[in-house]
Design a protein around this motif. Structure first.
Motif, PDB file in Angstrom:
ATOM      1  N   ARG A 240      14.691  16.191  10.267  1.00  0.00           N
ATOM      2  CA  ARG A 240      14.949  16.009  11.695  1.00  0.00           C
ATOM      3  C   ARG A 240      16.419  16.249  11.977  1.00  0.00           C
ATOM      4  O   ARG A 240      17.282  15.740  11.286  1.00  0.00           O
ATOM      5  N   MET A 241      16.707  17.059  12.989  1.00  0.00           N
ATOM      6  CA  MET A 241      18.073  17.394  13.378  1.00  0.00           C
ATOM      7  C   MET A 241      18.277  16.990  14.831  1.00  0.00           C
ATOM      8  O   MET A 241      17.384  17.159  15.675  1.00  0.00           O
ATOM      9  N   TYR A 242      19.474  16.458  15.111  1.00  0.00           N
ATOM     10  CA  TYR A 242      19.869  16.143  16.481  1.00  0.00           C
ATOM     11  C   TYR A 242      21.119  16.957  16.825  1.00  0.00           C
ATOM     12  O   TYR A 242      22.137  16.875  16.130  1.00  0.00           O
TER      13      TYR A 242
ATOM     14  N   SER B 122      11.786  31.283  15.258  1.00  0.00           N
ATOM     15  CA  SER B 122      10.667  30.486  14.752  1.00  0.00           C
ATOM     16  C   SER B 122      11.123  29.090  14.356  1.00  0.00           C
ATOM     17  O   SER B 122      10.295  28.228  14.054  1.00  0.00           O
ATOM     18  N   GLY B 123      12.434  28.850  14.330  1.00  0.00           N
ATOM     19  CA  GLY B 123      12.954  27.550  13.934  1.00  0.00           C
ATOM     20  C   GLY B 123      13.203  26.660  15.128  1.00  0.00           C
ATOM     21  O   GLY B 123      12.835  26.962  16.262  1.00  0.00           O
ATOM     22  N   GLY B 124      13.829  25.534  14.865  1.00  0.00           N
ATOM     23  CA  GLY B 124      14.238  24.655  15.945  1.00  0.00           C
ATOM     24  C   GLY B 124      13.202  23.648  16.378  1.00  0.00           C
ATOM     25  O   GLY B 124      13.470  22.826  17.259  1.00  0.00           O
ATOM     26  N   ARG B 125      12.016  23.669  15.775  1.00  0.00           N
ATOM     27  CA  ARG B 125      10.980  22.728  16.205  1.00  0.00           C
ATOM     28  C   ARG B 125      11.305  21.284  15.810  1.00  0.00           C
ATOM     29  O   ARG B 125      10.757  20.347  16.381  1.00  0.00           O
ATOM     30  N   ASN B 126      12.178  21.122  14.828  1.00  0.00           N
ATOM     31  CA  ASN B 126      12.544  19.780  14.372  1.00  0.00           C
ATOM     32  C   ASN B 126      13.892  19.328  14.938  1.00  0.00           C
ATOM     33  O   ASN B 126      14.509  18.413  14.412  1.00  0.00           O
ATOM     34  N   ILE B 127      14.341  19.990  16.012  1.00  0.00           N
ATOM     35  CA  ILE B 127      15.633  19.652  16.619  1.00  0.00           C
ATOM     36  C   ILE B 127      15.412  18.947  17.952  1.00  0.00           C
ATOM     37  O   ILE B 127      14.624  19.393  18.789  1.00  0.00           O
ATOM     38  N   THR B 128      16.144  17.865  18.154  1.00  0.00           N
ATOM     39  CA  THR B 128      16.207  17.198  19.450  1.00  0.00           C
ATOM     40  C   THR B 128      17.601  17.421  20.021  1.00  0.00           C
ATOM     41  O   THR B 128      18.596  17.119  19.358  1.00  0.00           O
ATOM     42  N   TRP B 129      17.675  17.967  21.226  1.00  0.00           N
ATOM     43  CA  TRP B 129      18.959  18.241  21.877  1.00  0.00           C
ATOM     44  C   TRP B 129      19.285  17.091  22.821  1.00  0.00           C
ATOM     45  O   TRP B 129      18.460  16.732  23.666  1.00  0.00           O
TER      46      TRP B 129
END
Length: 265
Positions: free
Chosen positions: A75-77, A97-104
């Protein structure tokens, strides 16, 4: 300031103007050795044994590091104070295709929060230098300490006074390609150890147009004594603090431009 998640709602006119500058920002950063920085960060995670599952990227900007490093974690913030930068980050995430596990999150690095403690916190691209007061830096360090689990790693970089003096000595700087140009003045205040960056940027409206938008950007950064930063980190509670030169594992020297701090809670 309490953070909020960023949505893709329509930006107002002022935000639209800033949004266009955010789109130009990555072009201006193209010469930065970002792959080298990311490799150093991955090596640091292994070196300090923080085994990051949850990572926070403070001052993430348009999310280039956030997106690249998210592949390595659960998980990335991505946290930033600019809604325009975060909007670009979301757009870039949507194109890959990435970024699905990022919360901005729209938050201030001096008082950021996430639902659980992080294994690693990053603050790259001289984000700390943008904090002009001692108390602001200490607040960012304190929030980061609180947001890290025991054994977690805080990795950040700062530009040195030596580098700011070089900027001032070599200015003005110009850049001119077909669709983008700028002139950049740098004024160094030795007494306060603050540099003022004054940029005028011209960016083509779109590929089909001969019209250019003109932007004026004014930024200030402060050079911090490296020993003082170490003292503040220790006072807050970080137990292991090491410094390295320019995203290498080499010791810092008088001519080091960028110092990397690795601080373990």
């Amino acid at each position: 300031m309490k953070g909020k998640s960023i949505s893709k709602e329509r930006l107002d006119m002022n935000e639209a103007y800033q949004h266009h500058f955010a789109q130009v920002y990555d072009r201006l950063m193209d010469e930065m050795p970002l792959d080298k920085w990311q490799q150093f960060i991955r090596e640091a995670w292994a070196k300090y044994g923080c085994g990051p599952r949850i990572v926070v990227d403070l001052g993430c900007g348009t999310g280039r590091h956030t997106l690249a490093l998210a592949e390595d974690v659960h998980r990335m913030y991505g946290i930033d104070l600019s809604e325009s930068m975060l909007a670009i980050a979301q757009e870039q995430a949507a194109r890959t295709s990435g970024g699905r596990n990022i919360t901005w999150l729209l938050q201030d690095m001096r008082e950021w929060q996430i639902p659980s403690q992080a294994d690693g916190v990053l603050c790259l691209c001289d984000g700390i230098n943008y904090l002009l007061a001692d108390e602001d830096v200490k607040a960012a360090f304190s929030s980061t300490y609180d947001g890290l689990r025991e054994g977690g790693l805080f990795l950040f970089d700062v530009l040195t006074q030596h580098q700011y003096e070089l900027y001032a000595a070599g200015q003005p700087y110009t850049y001119d390609v077909e669709d983008l140009a700028y002139i950049w003045y740098a004024d160094w205040d030795e007494h306060n150890r603050v540099i003022s960056h004054d940029l005028t940027i011209f960016s083509r409206v779109d590929a089909e147009s001969e019209m250019f938008l003109r932007f004026h950007e004014f930024h200030q950064q402060r050079a911090y004594d490296l020993q003082q930063l170490t003292v503040w980190l220790k006072e807050i509670g970080f137990r292991r603090i090491e410094t390295f030169a320019d995203y290498t594992w080499q010791p810092i020297r008088e001519d080091t431009a960028r110092v990397c701090f690795c601080a373990v809670k």
